[in-house]
Scaffold this active site. Structure first.
Site, mmCIF file in Angstrom:
data_model
loop_
_atom_site.group_PDB
_atom_site.id
_atom_site.type_symbol
_atom_site.label_atom_id
_atom_site.label_comp_id
_atom_site.label_asym_id
_atom_site.label_seq_id
_atom_site.Cartn_x
_atom_site.Cartn_y
_atom_site.Cartn_z
ATOM 1 C CB SER A 56 -0.950 -0.056 1.198
ATOM 2 O OG SER A 56 -1.872 0.999 1.194
ATOM 3 C CG ASP A 79 8.174 5.098 -11.311
ATOM 4 O OD1 ASP A 79 8.539 3.914 -11.131
ATOM 5 O OD2 ASP A 79 7.033 5.402 -11.710
ATOM 6 C CE LYS A 106 -4.920 -1.934 0.673
ATOM 7 N NZ LYS A 106 -4.959 -0.507 0.294
#
Length: 540
Positions: free
Chosen positions: A296, A307, A321
């Site tokens: 999560s 990224d 999640k």
């Protein structure tokens, strides 16, 4: 930064007033599409069942069953109906404060037992210690008391007293204590330490209200001690608040860089989140540790740093999640926790696993020495993305680490022995706890880095109660690495808390050791990314 919102921010729900008198329905209206008809139909079913079913049925139970059925039909493991008491537990986990005495407790040997007094809290200051058992709480005998009941009695308004009597090994009579409740703040960062002269370590356990400040204080403190490289440990972090995950990512990213995007059917649940200020730690190489229990909000942090080529992610693929839940406050203090959006990394990756995939361990699962399940990476079917620096990263199925490192695993024979012990897992855990408490009593000068000898393991085996005969002596001998790990971990935890437990396990923590190796010879983020590129080209 865009306005932050919390996954757990309360949202009021307007109750629908239902008429109980005459029902005037326009001729020809489709009954299945009429809200009032459906509400009335449910009411009629409940009335008939309550009044005419052969056995007596509680009306509240019927309504709760209907509500639970609605939520179950969503087939979403993250949506649920929470009773008021359950929501309070969730609130404490995410907001991190409550009025209490600061004791971690569980059931041991039929008694509610202190597992760990949290340092600096009323329980610790009063002198309660691991292994103490509750004999009495507020005049109520605790011999048949559940853990939940005991916790309810111990919590209360800060400043109010609670009288307890404790049983302690070696003391014949119960010991009385008066504990004055205080605001207990659960820590997202239980400790921080230098691993060597230049590499610092920060374990991050959950994403709650105070997490950003705790991370910032921990990292700043380590920098004052000379840290120039950081290991941020997200292993086992189940997530929590969305806005805190955005804020924590913001600490390591320059203004304007994307952190996450949420997309929901309701436009109000869709938003884009970006960093609002400069990187607080520019140029500092960072390694992020993750595993299958990182979920999560902690995945948002790992995904954002990965990224943007800001950190190397080490360990195993995360839980997967990629959805956002919003709690809707209902009447009576109850709460509907509902999935309202999915979130995406700055490159547009969804790492969400559907409910059928979440607990599918497949055929390549192995047991680590700790007993956790670990699986080899399977990247063939996953979508690929390219980072600004040209690295290939993956979507779907959780955050895939840049450097996959499995924990130390058991042999097939040892796994079979551990499965024999698992049949009595609760009793085994109890025996480990009892042995740890007794061992510390016999070894008051124990130091971090100790190792149990064969005589110690023999003493543990010989002290096991009758249930161990059902497991078999061979299982315990065959599972020696697993048994040794849990005994040494529990002893260290009881002796020195989480920091000591961590230090005791350093020598077998392959993921952390690999992160240290990657960071040791780099002096910038660019150098760290270059190291990753070299590893990728070598296929290592």
């Amino acid at each position: 930064m865009n306005v932050r919102r919390s996954v757990l921010a309360p949202v009021a729900v307007v109750a629908v007033a239902v008429l109980t008198g005459g029902w005037l329905l326009q001729q020809g209206v489709d009954r299945t599409e009429n809200l009032y008809v459906q509400v009335r139909l449910l009411q009629e079913v409940v009335d008939h069942v309550e009044s005419s079913f052969v056995d007596e049925v509680d009306r509240n139970t019927l309504y709760n069953s209907a509500i639970e059925g609605i939520v179950e039909d969503l087939e979403d493991p993250h949506s649920s109906f929470l009773a008021a008491s359950e929501y309070e537990t969730l609130r404490i986990r995410t907001e991190g404060d409550y009025g209490g005495v600061g004791l971690e407790v569980t059931e041991r040997n039929g008694w509610v037992t202190v597992v760990n007094p949290i340092p600096g809290t009323p329980g610790a200051r009063a002198g309660l210690r691991s292994g103490d058992q509750f004999y009495e709480i507020e005049g109520m005998l605790a011999d048949t008391m559940t853990t939940d009941h005991a916790v309810d009695l111990l919590r209360g308004a800060p400043g109010s007293p609670v009288e307890v009597k404790m049983l302690r090994p070696g003391v014949e009579e119960p010991i009385p204590f008066t504990l004055v409740r205080a605001v207990i703040r659960l820590r997202a960062v239980p400790f921080a330490m230098m691993l060597d002269d230049e590499i610092g370590y920060v374990p991050f356990r959950s994403v709650r209200e105070s997490s950003t400040s705790e991370i910032r204080v921990a990292v700043d403190s380590l920098r004052e001690e000379g840290m120039v490289r950081l290991i941020l440990d997200l292993r086992g972090n189940p997530g929590g608040l969305l806005d805190e995950s955005i804020s924590i990512s913001d600490l390591f990213l320059d203004a304007g860089l994307g952190i996450a995007e949420t997309r929901g059917r309701d436009p109000r649940q869709s938003a884009t989140y970006s960093a609002s200020g400069p990187d607080r730690y520019p140029g500092m190489p960072v390694a992020v540790l993750v595993n299958g229990s990182s979920a999560s909000a902690s995945e948002i942090i790992a995904g954002a740093l990965q990224d943007h080529d800001r950190a190397v992610v080490v360990g195993e693929s995360t839980f997967g999640k990629g959805s956002v839940q919003t709690p809707f406050l209902l009447s009576g203090g109850n709460v509907l926790k509902l999935t309202t959006a999915k979130w995406y990394t700055p490159l547009g990756r969804s790492i969400h696993k559907e409910s059928g995939e979440l607990f599918d361990v497949g055929d390549n699962a192995r047991l680590a020495v700790s007993g956790q399940i670990t699986m080899a990476e399977d990247l063939e079917s996953r979508p690929t993305y390219t980072s600004p620096g040209g690295r290939t990263i993956y979507g779907g199925g959780g955050i895939s680490p840049d450097v996959f490192v499995s924990p130390e695993v058991l042999s097939i024979e040892q796994e079979n022995s551990v499965r024999g012990i698992y049949q009595h897992a609760g009793q085994f855990t109890e025996a480990v706890f009892n042995f740890a408490v007794a061992y510390l009593g016999d070894h008051p000068d124990l130091e971090v880095g100790f190792s149990l000898g064969r005589a110690d393991l023999q003493a543990f085996y010989e002290g096991l109660p009758e249930w161990s005969a059902d497991v078999g002596r061979d299982d315990f001998v065959g599972a020696e690495p697993f048994v040794r790990f849990h005994l040494e971990r529990e002893i260290a935890l009881q002796a020195w808390g989480e920091a000591g437990e961590f230090q005791q396990g350093l020598r077998i923590d392959l993921q952390l050791l690999r992160a240290q190796e990657l960071l040791r010879d780099v002096d910038s983020v660019d150098a760290l990314m270059a190291t990753l590129a070299t590893l990728a080209s070598d296929g290592s």
